[in-house]
Scaffold this motif. Structure first.
Motif: not given
Lengths: 289, 289, 289, 289
Positions: A194-196, A201, A204-206, A229
């Motif tokens: 998701i975009r953070t 990276t 962001t891999l949730d 990633t």
């Protein structure tokens, strides 16, 4: 006291409502407790035996796809991904080979007896794609392209639905509901980052999304370690994490020569790197495919 | 062409600069290639043998801490966490037992021969804490409380530094640099979830942060599965993911009776749940402690 | 129907609870309907007549501060900001002149009869600062440094509290409550941008925070246009927006020669730019100071 | 020194590249310095005279649309929005009247001589919509539905393009480039709030996006105050801020009876509230329409 009583009623009402909401969805585990298992020729996704999906970001030529597919097949892997229609931020970037890409995928799939997965970006292309590929992917940018969801919901072909760039669990689940509500039950969900604010990276891999989605729905859940990633050096550790957290499959990208790839060149593995990657996840015992 | 030449120079300059920057940091792996191993009595963090840290969110009483610690000790676990000073959003929430909390931790630690870890929130309390606890924790809200970082950097006691709520990798690493620059090399980094739009979990566990931090620094890296997820039902899968991704330790919260806990009641395990959790991570083979 | 009835009860309970929560806070407008007006010598913040606060990011020398302050005074502006203690991401960046900085501010403030505002970062420095400055600023990184909040809550000096990098409205309001609960009612809230994925600006100015905070609390609310945007070219339009949305003051940074500034060089205005900025906001009629 | 030299080269290369990138886009102000002015019957968007667009969230009936439109017309307003195709998170929510909705808009537009604006969600519906509405809106969820962008780029009808939920400035600008690259130059950009962690508002209105977009492109830029805030009580202050920051238009929602609205009931104004809203923005002098 009165206040305490109200709090109790409040909590009870809240639970009742939430219960009610998620029970009414066809994708909800409350509606159907047992796991949906998606059949892809001999392979099954969601049966407790985790899988690996690989292939180039974009289909660029028959030779390119074949060389990756052959390396996979030699390792006993059957699930081949490759992009024919590429949604790109800029209109001036490579947009994929389109129909020619689908034809290449079909040819390689037939020759090596592999399952092919490719993204379709427009409702009008769904019908045609049925003749060429085995799984229709709906990409992150189209997770709330409801016309496309309805279209893929109306055909008899498994759908791999990726989570939108900033979609909540609730929105993701309801996007899947658009598909199942139109009749297609063969849906696989894919967390892809998701975009953070963090830019070490690409996204962001949730990782927590996997157990949340497994709990809320009866659908298989996979993790795309490449797009989450955006870094080749993080593919292996995040793939291990994805299997450990309970993902039904991991998806990654492989290219015979990433340096000249027409898209995603910084994050695809070459074939020897891929074989090493595969060796490592097999050694750890989480991936037995 | 000229443009191509400029791009090459650009890339080279960029790499030179980045290289230069990270090389100059004392916490950087470029400065010191081998892993820092933090010694905690017999236990070592960062030696390739992953650990488990557990204990109640808040220290509430001697009995409460003792019962959790005893259950841990019976399982061969030595690393006991417990909050004496609690940073709370509202001034009207339970603020921790303070000095009394430190004393309870020391008493239990001495009786059961365990390593104690507790958060200190004010520079003025650091000196005193040295007599009571074995590891000083700097919490997420204080990751950029630079006065506190300098203070814990000047003492001879291991520091567990948590990532700030929305800290980048770069900021986190430089916060650690404040500590090491003041002389203290025994630093452990802890990913504890970042704030995003997603609210299925309390925070979003940024699992990729672990390999990124391991690559950029020589410090041990751990994952707090309790504060990142905020959900008891996600502790086990995320702990498995944390070990799989390469974390040197996992941190979690255990309370004899979570329903009456003075803080974090929704996310602490009770003792039987904790024993089950422990059984599962041991069975998977990732945790051998 | 029963379901409908439950929904009604649910809504009523929810409102009752929320009402109850915000009513109990001392900063809440429900507790005190009229606006708090903070007196700063002749100037008042929160009386409906919007103000402008300006000055250099860091205090670097007497001459530097004096030249900015003189330019302000010539324009009839009295509210002078300047950083003596600078919280910086890296321990190797300029950390501010500290005590010497406070002395410079006091000297300039006395000479030109201006109100001085400066950030204090450690509880132990609060007492001393009382002799040098007129307003204590608590910065974004310290919004949940509760020990510092308690300390500034216990003194008789107005406090300018900045919103944390990723603080919710609720957390921001409760941070102010830490101050008021310790006795200090002279609190001004400052929106300074929040951290998001967007990187066209340094932070994302959350302009809606102003009316939300004005509605929820009785405190004055201001906007720091420098740290929110991080771009000199956006200071003017965002300042206009801040006044239009109802901010009680705008805060910005001015340096005699931004190119050589020891911090924030890309976003400070030089003196002629500042005079032009001032001309424009006066012309628009929103700022009458 | 060598390092300094490299930094200079680095900076120069960086600027050259960025320059180069944005110069090549057709929407870039570097390509065309003068403002694009979109003609909508007598009204012009982007000519320095800010406008107001209003209307119901969804078209529900002829009477509903007519009553809002008549109230607008009585106030001299000509720009009427209304949703016929509604992209909704759940497949079980009201999906809009579709074709019937377009017909109602056309009838009301013709009767009152107003400009009609409505969202189209599928490439296949674009052609048909040309006969019914004056401006095609592409919604936030479809900002990267590139097939739709190409389709609306190929027709001769102004397009109102909304920013995606978590789109960067760069992505937003390149989405507009998809339209202009296909031949349609009449594009209006609309900031409508981005998704962040803050939940006091439905989205976070990124007010700085307006001057950034005005600077980077030659297109008109507007602000949707309804979807960004999601709160009726914030419409007025944020509309004032939008005009002050330089928006070419503000867009808001009005319903004869919001309590029974089939979508967005919590954030639409009723007609008297709208008239009051209009009075206030006119009084402030920012809106002269």
């Amino acid at each position: 006291t009165l206040q305490h009583l109200f709090k109790q009623i409040f909590k009870a009402s809240l639970e009742l409502q939430e219960d009610d909401n998620s029970k009414s969805l066809l994708v909800s585990r409350k509606k159907r407790p047992e796991n949906t298992v998606v059949q892809l020729n001999g392979d099954k996704i969601g049966n407790g035996d985790p899988k690996l999906i690989a292939g180039p970001c974009s289909v660029e030529s028959y030779e390119q796809v074949y060389s990756v597919a052959k390396a996979m097949k030699d390792q006993g892997l059957n699930l081949l991904r490759g992009g024919a229609y590429k949604p790109r931020t800029s209109p001036y970037d490579f947009q994929g080979l389109g129909q020619e890409g689908l034809e290449i995928l079909k040819r390689v799939g037939d020759e090596l007896d592999m399952v092919t997965i490719s993204e379709i970006v427009s409702p009008k292309d769904v019908e045609n794609a049925l003749d060429y590929i085995d799984v229709i992917q709906v990409g992150a940018r189209n997770m709330q392209n409801f016309e496309l969801l309805k279209e893929v919901g109306a055909v008899d072909k498994p759908v791999l639905l990726k989570r939108g760039m900033s979609a909540t669990m609730d929105e993701f689940i309801k996007a899947a509901e658009y598909i199942i509500a139109n009749g297609n039950e063969n849906i696989m969900l894919c967390e892809r980052g998701i975009r953070t604010y963090e830019n070490a990276t690409r996204n962001t891999l949730d990782i927590s999304a996997v157990p949340v989605l497994k709990q809320e729905t009866h659908l298989p859940v996979m993790v795309d370690v490449t797009h989450s990633t955006g870094r080749r050096d993080l593919l292996l550790p995040t793939a291990k994490a994805a299997y450990a957290v309970g993902a039904d499959a991991v998806m990654t990208e492989v290219h015979p020569d990433p340096a000249v790839a027409l898209s995603d060149s910084a994050q695809q593995m070459n074939i020897p790197q891929f074989e090493e990657f595969l060796g490592e996840i097999r050694e750890q015992g989480v991936f037995k495919g």
